[in-house]
Design a protein around this motif. Structure first.
Motif, mmCIF file in Angstrom:
data_model
loop_
_atom_site.group_PDB
_atom_site.id
_atom_site.type_symbol
_atom_site.label_atom_id
_atom_site.label_comp_id
_atom_site.label_asym_id
_atom_site.label_seq_id
_atom_site.Cartn_x
_atom_site.Cartn_y
_atom_site.Cartn_z
ATOM 1 N N ALA A 160 31.367 46.606 25.447
ATOM 2 C CA ALA A 160 30.894 46.313 24.236
ATOM 3 C C ALA A 160 30.146 47.523 23.663
ATOM 4 C CB ALA A 160 30.317 44.912 24.298
ATOM 5 N N ASP A 161 29.353 48.071 24.413
ATOM 6 C CA ASP A 161 28.393 49.083 23.791
ATOM 7 C C ASP A 161 29.016 50.514 23.429
ATOM 8 O OD1 ASP A 161 25.689 50.158 23.635
ATOM 9 O OD2 ASP A 161 26.020 51.359 25.419
ATOM 10 N N VAL A 162 30.325 50.679 23.654
ATOM 11 C CA VAL A 162 31.243 51.804 23.491
ATOM 12 C C VAL A 162 32.140 51.295 22.591
ATOM 13 C CG1 VAL A 162 30.497 53.185 25.349
ATOM 14 C CG2 VAL A 162 32.548 51.780 25.677
ATOM 15 N N GLY A 163 32.065 50.019 22.016
ATOM 16 C CA GLY A 163 33.116 50.014 20.947
ATOM 17 C C GLY A 163 34.192 49.202 21.317
ATOM 18 N N VAL A 164 34.439 48.509 22.582
ATOM 19 C CA VAL A 164 35.392 47.821 22.995
ATOM 20 C C VAL A 164 35.587 46.462 22.595
ATOM 21 C CG1 VAL A 164 36.483 46.739 25.116
ATOM 22 C CG2 VAL A 164 35.606 49.253 25.162
ATOM 23 N N LYS A 165 36.763 45.831 22.382
ATOM 24 C CA LYS A 165 36.949 44.590 21.377
ATOM 25 C C LYS A 165 37.525 43.701 22.469
ATOM 26 C CE LYS A 165 34.785 45.804 17.666
ATOM 27 N NZ LYS A 165 33.351 45.948 17.724
ATOM 28 N N TYR A 166 38.502 44.248 23.420
ATOM 29 C CA TYR A 166 39.331 43.225 24.049
ATOM 30 C C TYR A 166 39.137 43.870 25.748
ATOM 31 C CZ TYR A 166 41.997 42.042 19.998
ATOM 32 O OH TYR A 166 42.206 41.203 18.769
ATOM 33 N N VAL A 167 39.617 42.792 26.542
ATOM 34 C CA VAL A 167 39.642 43.343 27.978
ATOM 35 C C VAL A 167 40.517 42.735 28.655
ATOM 36 C CG1 VAL A 167 37.592 41.872 28.565
ATOM 37 C CG2 VAL A 167 38.125 43.835 30.062
ATOM 38 N N LEU A 168 41.580 43.244 29.227
ATOM 39 C CA LEU A 168 42.474 43.037 30.306
ATOM 40 C C LEU A 168 41.835 42.375 31.567
ATOM 41 C CD1 LEU A 168 45.061 45.724 30.044
ATOM 42 C CD2 LEU A 168 45.000 43.893 28.524
ATOM 43 N N LEU A 169 42.355 41.035 31.977
ATOM 44 C CA LEU A 169 41.751 40.435 33.101
ATOM 45 C C LEU A 169 42.793 40.086 33.913
ATOM 46 C CD1 LEU A 169 38.199 39.021 31.372
ATOM 47 C CD2 LEU A 169 38.354 40.998 32.939
ATOM 48 N N GLY A 170 42.715 40.011 35.160
ATOM 49 C CA GLY A 170 43.476 39.580 36.077
ATOM 50 C C GLY A 170 44.955 40.140 36.142
ATOM 51 N N HIS A 171 45.265 41.266 35.806
ATOM 52 C CA HIS A 171 46.375 42.095 35.816
ATOM 53 C C HIS A 171 47.042 41.936 37.256
ATOM 54 C CE1 HIS A 171 49.413 45.111 35.541
ATOM 55 N NE2 HIS A 171 49.477 45.155 34.037
ATOM 56 N N SER A 172 48.391 41.718 37.169
ATOM 57 C CA SER A 172 48.938 41.692 38.758
ATOM 58 C C SER A 172 48.618 42.882 39.611
ATOM 59 C CB SER A 172 50.382 41.421 38.648
ATOM 60 O OG SER A 172 51.039 42.399 38.041
ATOM 61 N N GLU A 173 48.483 44.102 39.161
ATOM 62 C CA GLU A 173 48.164 45.240 39.865
ATOM 63 C C GLU A 173 46.776 44.998 40.534
ATOM 64 O OE1 GLU A 173 48.796 48.225 37.246
ATOM 65 O OE2 GLU A 173 51.136 47.659 37.359
ATOM 66 N N ARG A 174 45.877 44.218 39.597
ATOM 67 C CA ARG A 174 44.499 43.868 40.381
ATOM 68 C C ARG A 174 44.604 42.793 41.363
ATOM 69 N NH1 ARG A 174 40.953 47.466 39.291
ATOM 70 N NH2 ARG A 174 39.464 46.136 40.440
ATOM 71 N N ARG A 175 45.354 41.713 40.680
ATOM 72 C CA ARG A 175 45.191 40.696 41.802
ATOM 73 C C ARG A 175 45.873 41.005 43.089
ATOM 74 N NH1 ARG A 175 45.557 35.260 39.169
ATOM 75 N NH2 ARG A 175 45.718 35.579 36.837
ATOM 76 N N GLN A 176 47.166 41.870 43.018
ATOM 77 C CA GLN A 176 47.683 42.307 44.281
ATOM 78 C C GLN A 176 47.072 43.128 45.214
ATOM 79 O OE1 GLN A 176 51.739 43.494 42.959
ATOM 80 N NE2 GLN A 176 52.673 41.300 43.671
ATOM 81 N N ASN A 177 46.394 44.382 44.407
ATOM 82 C CA ASN A 177 46.101 45.493 45.023
ATOM 83 C C ASN A 177 44.450 45.552 45.362
ATOM 84 O OD1 ASN A 177 48.488 46.434 44.675
ATOM 85 N ND2 ASN A 177 48.137 47.879 42.842
ATOM 86 N N PHE A 178 43.969 44.679 44.470
ATOM 87 C CA PHE A 178 42.187 44.506 44.836
ATOM 88 C C PHE A 178 41.818 42.803 45.104
ATOM 89 C CE2 PHE A 178 43.360 47.999 42.301
ATOM 90 C CZ PHE A 178 42.583 48.928 42.786
ATOM 91 N N GLY A 179 42.966 42.186 45.313
ATOM 92 C CA GLY A 179 42.882 40.770 46.009
ATOM 93 C C GLY A 179 41.839 39.943 45.029
ATOM 94 N N GLU A 180 42.060 40.248 43.695
ATOM 95 C CA GLU A 180 41.683 39.414 42.573
ATOM 96 C C GLU A 180 42.007 37.888 42.687
ATOM 97 O OE1 GLU A 180 40.719 40.751 38.843
ATOM 98 O OE2 GLU A 180 39.812 42.697 39.677
ATOM 99 N N THR A 181 41.219 36.884 42.893
ATOM 100 C CA THR A 181 41.697 35.497 42.722
ATOM 101 C C THR A 181 41.407 34.788 41.489
ATOM 102 O OG1 THR A 181 39.405 34.891 43.329
ATOM 103 C CG2 THR A 181 40.800 35.187 45.182
ATOM 104 N N ASP A 182 41.901 33.861 41.114
ATOM 105 C CA ASP A 182 41.879 32.837 39.747
ATOM 106 C C ASP A 182 40.393 32.659 39.573
ATOM 107 O OD1 ASP A 182 44.653 32.851 39.064
ATOM 108 O OD2 ASP A 182 44.814 31.144 40.302
#
Ligand SMILES: O=C(CO)COP(=O)(O)O
Length: 266
Positions: A91-113
């Protein structure tokens, strides 16, 4: 019919050295200015390029049609988390949206629900719009388990008062050149609406549902002709300004109902 602006999000993934980033962000920002107000663009560069892209967008003056997004965030707002980036930092650098739980993160980094839900909470607390990605694998689809998988991803990764964006990205469609048929996608969107209604305990669901996976300028008009679709999440085609802007044109009801013309047509 839904008349809220269609959202077209570009996920640049791990692409973008300095010169390439300046060129791409400038071309998208300039092109976005001539788009009608019924389409909204978000570009999600890698972390290292966020501030640069924020500066480029800022220099061209504020344009509510084009906003900055990031590809992930941590669950905490600061602290001893080597290598991580918090939602507050985004937010500090002006970001408004953030992608979360992309399948590449779920699969490659073990991100759970459960982890993704904590990230959604962090994003909401920082005032960002979370874009939660869900989608079934080919094996799950072939076993007839797609609906169950989508239901459990929605149940597990959204917060109770979720007010962000849901992106349906079938894993088998990402980077494969294959997309679901229009009918199949329409059926899945109705399923997802129902799942959102029961998860959020609301009849009137305002959460836009996007589609992602091999969206190209050629596919976009068919996909975006589905009235209930809230927009698209674009990977590789967002790395070329002309392609990305053509997809944005297809998202605009005003432009797509006219004969193909305009600066991005080749
Ligand atoms: O993963 C995606 C967007 O998040 C989709 O990628 P592609 O458009 O390259 O298939």
């Amino acid at each position: 019919m839904d008349v809220s602006p269609k959202l077209v999000i570009g996920n640049w993934k791990m692409n973008g050295l300095r010169d390439q980033t300046v060129q791409l962000a400038t071309a998208v920002a300039e092109g976005a200015r001539s788009l009608p107000d019924d389409v909204k663009l978000v570009i999600c560069p890698p972390f290292t390029q966020l501030e640069r892209v924020s500066d480029i967008l800022g220099k061209l003056g504020p344009d509510p049609k084009l906003q900055l997004g990031a590809q992930d965030c941590h669950t905490a707002s600061s602290g001893a988390h080597t290598g991580e980036i918090s939602a507050d930092m985004l937010a500090d650098v002006g970001v408004k949206y953030v992608l979360l739980g992309h399948s590449e993160r779920r699969q490659n980094f073990g991100e759970t629900d459960a982890l993704i839900r904590c990230k959604v909470q962090a994003a909401e607390a920082a005032g960002l719009v979370p874009v939660v990605c869900i989608g079934e694998t080919m094996a799950e689809r072939q076993d007839g388990r797609a609906a169950t998988v989508l239901a459990s991803q929605i149940d597990g990764s959204l917060t109770d008062n979720f007010n962000g964006v849901l992106a349906y990205e079938p894993v088998w469609a990402i980077g494969s050149g294959v997309t679901p048929s229009r009918d199949e996608l329409e059926r899945t969107l109705f399923l997802l609406r129902g799942l959102l209604q029961s998860r959020l305990k609301m009849d009137d669901i305002r959460v836009p549902i996007l589609y992602g996976g091999s969206v190209t300028p050629a596919q976009a008009p068919t996909i975006l002709s589905i009235g209930v679709l809230g927009g698209v999440l674009v990977g590789s085609a967002s790395l070329e300004a002309k392609s990305f802007l053509r997809i944005a044109e297809a998202a605009s009801l005003r432009l797509s109902s006219q004969p193909l013309s305009g600066p991005y047509r080749s």
